[in-house]
Design a protein around this motif. Sequence first.
Motif, PDB file in Angstrom:
ATOM      1  N   ASP A  14      22.414 -52.626   6.198  1.00  0.00           N
ATOM      2  CA  ASP A  14      23.273 -51.482   5.900  1.00  0.00           C
ATOM      3  C   ASP A  14      23.715 -50.743   7.159  1.00  0.00           C
ATOM      4  O   ASP A  14      24.770 -50.121   7.163  1.00  0.00           O
ATOM      5  CB  ASP A  14      22.547 -50.497   4.976  1.00  0.00           C
ATOM      6  CG  ASP A  14      22.514 -50.986   3.534  1.00  0.00           C
ATOM      7  OD1 ASP A  14      23.140 -52.023   3.246  1.00  0.00           O
ATOM      8  OD2 ASP A  14      21.850 -50.330   2.707  1.00  0.00           O
ATOM      9  N   ARG A  15      22.886 -50.770   8.212  1.00  0.00           N
ATOM     10  CA  ARG A  15      23.232 -50.039   9.429  1.00  0.00           C
ATOM     11  C   ARG A  15      23.189 -50.963  10.650  1.00  0.00           C
ATOM     12  O   ARG A  15      22.404 -50.770  11.581  1.00  0.00           O
ATOM     13  CB  ARG A  15      22.278 -48.864   9.633  1.00  0.00           C
ATOM     14  CG  ARG A  15      22.480 -47.786   8.569  1.00  0.00           C
ATOM     15  CD  ARG A  15      21.991 -46.436   8.985  1.00  0.00           C
ATOM     16  NE  ARG A  15      22.392 -46.059  10.325  1.00  0.00           N
ATOM     17  CZ  ARG A  15      23.620 -45.639  10.652  1.00  0.00           C
ATOM     18  NH1 ARG A  15      24.556 -45.568   9.738  1.00  0.00           N
ATOM     19  NH2 ARG A  15      23.895 -45.310  11.883  1.00  0.00           N
ATOM     20  N   ALA A  66      28.491 -53.431   7.836  1.00  0.00           N
ATOM     21  CA  ALA A  66      27.805 -54.111   6.734  1.00  0.00           C
ATOM     22  C   ALA A  66      28.717 -55.139   6.088  1.00  0.00           C
ATOM     23  O   ALA A  66      28.271 -56.242   5.723  1.00  0.00           O
ATOM     24  CB  ALA A  66      27.325 -53.091   5.711  1.00  0.00           C
ATOM     25  N   SER A  98      20.144 -49.218  -1.181  1.00  0.00           N
ATOM     26  CA  SER A  98      21.154 -49.815  -0.325  1.00  0.00           C
ATOM     27  C   SER A  98      22.442 -49.004  -0.335  1.00  0.00           C
ATOM     28  O   SER A  98      22.669 -48.190  -1.236  1.00  0.00           O
ATOM     29  CB  SER A  98      21.448 -51.246  -0.799  1.00  0.00           C
ATOM     30  OG  SER A  98      22.479 -51.848  -0.049  1.00  0.00           O
ATOM     31  N   THR A  99      23.296 -49.257   0.643  1.00  0.00           N
ATOM     32  CA  THR A  99      24.653 -48.694   0.616  1.00  0.00           C
ATOM     33  C   THR A  99      25.532 -49.474  -0.343  1.00  0.00           C
ATOM     34  O   THR A  99      26.527 -48.968  -0.831  1.00  0.00           O
ATOM     35  CB  THR A  99      25.315 -48.758   2.011  1.00  0.00           C
ATOM     36  OG1 THR A  99      25.464 -50.117   2.393  1.00  0.00           O
ATOM     37  CG2 THR A  99      24.490 -48.031   3.053  1.00  0.00           C
ATOM     38  N   MET A 100      25.188 -50.731  -0.585  1.00  0.00           N
ATOM     39  CA  MET A 100      25.983 -51.577  -1.460  1.00  0.00           C
ATOM     40  C   MET A 100      25.752 -51.182  -2.908  1.00  0.00           C
ATOM     41  O   MET A 100      24.645 -50.787  -3.284  1.00  0.00           O
ATOM     42  CB  MET A 100      25.613 -53.048  -1.260  1.00  0.00           C
ATOM     43  CG  MET A 100      25.828 -53.558   0.156  1.00  0.00           C
ATOM     44  SD  MET A 100      25.097 -55.201   0.398  1.00  0.00           S
ATOM     45  CE  MET A 100      26.052 -56.179  -0.763  1.00  0.00           C
ATOM     46  N   GLU A 139      25.756 -44.566   2.087  1.00  0.00           N
ATOM     47  CA  GLU A 139      24.311 -44.742   2.174  1.00  0.00           C
ATOM     48  C   GLU A 139      23.574 -43.612   1.487  1.00  0.00           C
ATOM     49  O   GLU A 139      22.496 -43.813   0.939  1.00  0.00           O
ATOM     50  CB  GLU A 139      23.895 -44.825   3.644  1.00  0.00           C
ATOM     51  CG  GLU A 139      22.421 -45.086   3.823  1.00  0.00           C
ATOM     52  CD  GLU A 139      22.093 -45.525   5.224  1.00  0.00           C
ATOM     53  OE1 GLU A 139      21.026 -46.116   5.402  1.00  0.00           O
ATOM     54  OE2 GLU A 139      22.892 -45.286   6.128  1.00  0.00           O
TER      55      GLU A 139
END
Length: 312
Positions: free
Chosen positions: A124-125, A289, A177-179, A18
């Motif tokens: 994401d969380r 996620a 985003s974390t992605m 993240e």
Amino acid sequence: MTTVAEQTVVEATMTEAETVMRDRFVDTAYELLAEDPRTAVVLADISADSFSEASRRHPDRVVNVGIREQLMVGVAGGLALAGLRPVVHTYAPFLVERAYEQIKLDLDHQDVTAVLVSVGASYDRPEAGRTHLSPADVALIDTLHGWTVHVPGHPDEVPPLLRAAVAGDGAVYLRLSTMANSRPYGGDGSLRVVRDAGPGAPLLVAVGPLLDESLAAVAGRDVTVAYTHRPRPFDTAGLRALAGTEVILVEPYLAGTSSRMVSEALADRPHRLLALGVGRQDLRRYGTADDHSRWHGLDAAGLRRSVDAFLG
């Protein structure tokens, strides 16, 4: 309003993934504060530690209002009226959903603009619960007029997008985003063909960090894949140039958010549209996620099932 306990848990448990896009944002914002006296940063405790040195150097242009997200947007509106270029940052549900009325009134109605930068994306969380999930944020921004929305698919796409947004004078929403995809694609957000299956082939448009999963999903199929990090304004000219009779839209937020853009662009042509994204049903689950991507059918296997069913 976010509780102190919520905020402490969020900051203490940020995953390494993240922080990648977020850190690129923080580093670039720090540079912009030093380079451009018009730049201001407004926070609501989230990421405040990351801006501590910037706050010391620019105390009049780094403002932390505490856990008061609506006030954060109101302050940004005041700074914009005073001629500054505010960059407003916190978690997506607190920035867009909780403070939507202030975005509507303190920015849009006053005819001033800001750069909104969120983290957390759709899910994401999920371990933090439903308060931290925001699949509807882009759809909400889309109810307003004239906003540009960027959904970067790689950390390297973040600095140029932020710099361009701050240098301009429009209303911008930058969704982190974390992605992430395995490589950056950049560009101005026009549709970029990354896999060409030839004239007349079905077209898949992947937004932001869902490109890699989309490519894996159509491996072995004659499907053209195009990428964009800018769903608003949508590249309708590029869509018309690429689309045949079948269009597949893959977005990392509420399914169908950009359906009207595709339908309006192709209104004079017979076409079929498959719109994939986060489902509307509240799953009432925590998980990870990756779990949520699988539950919403946004992993490669889920996308493949949907594409196969659509194309027969």
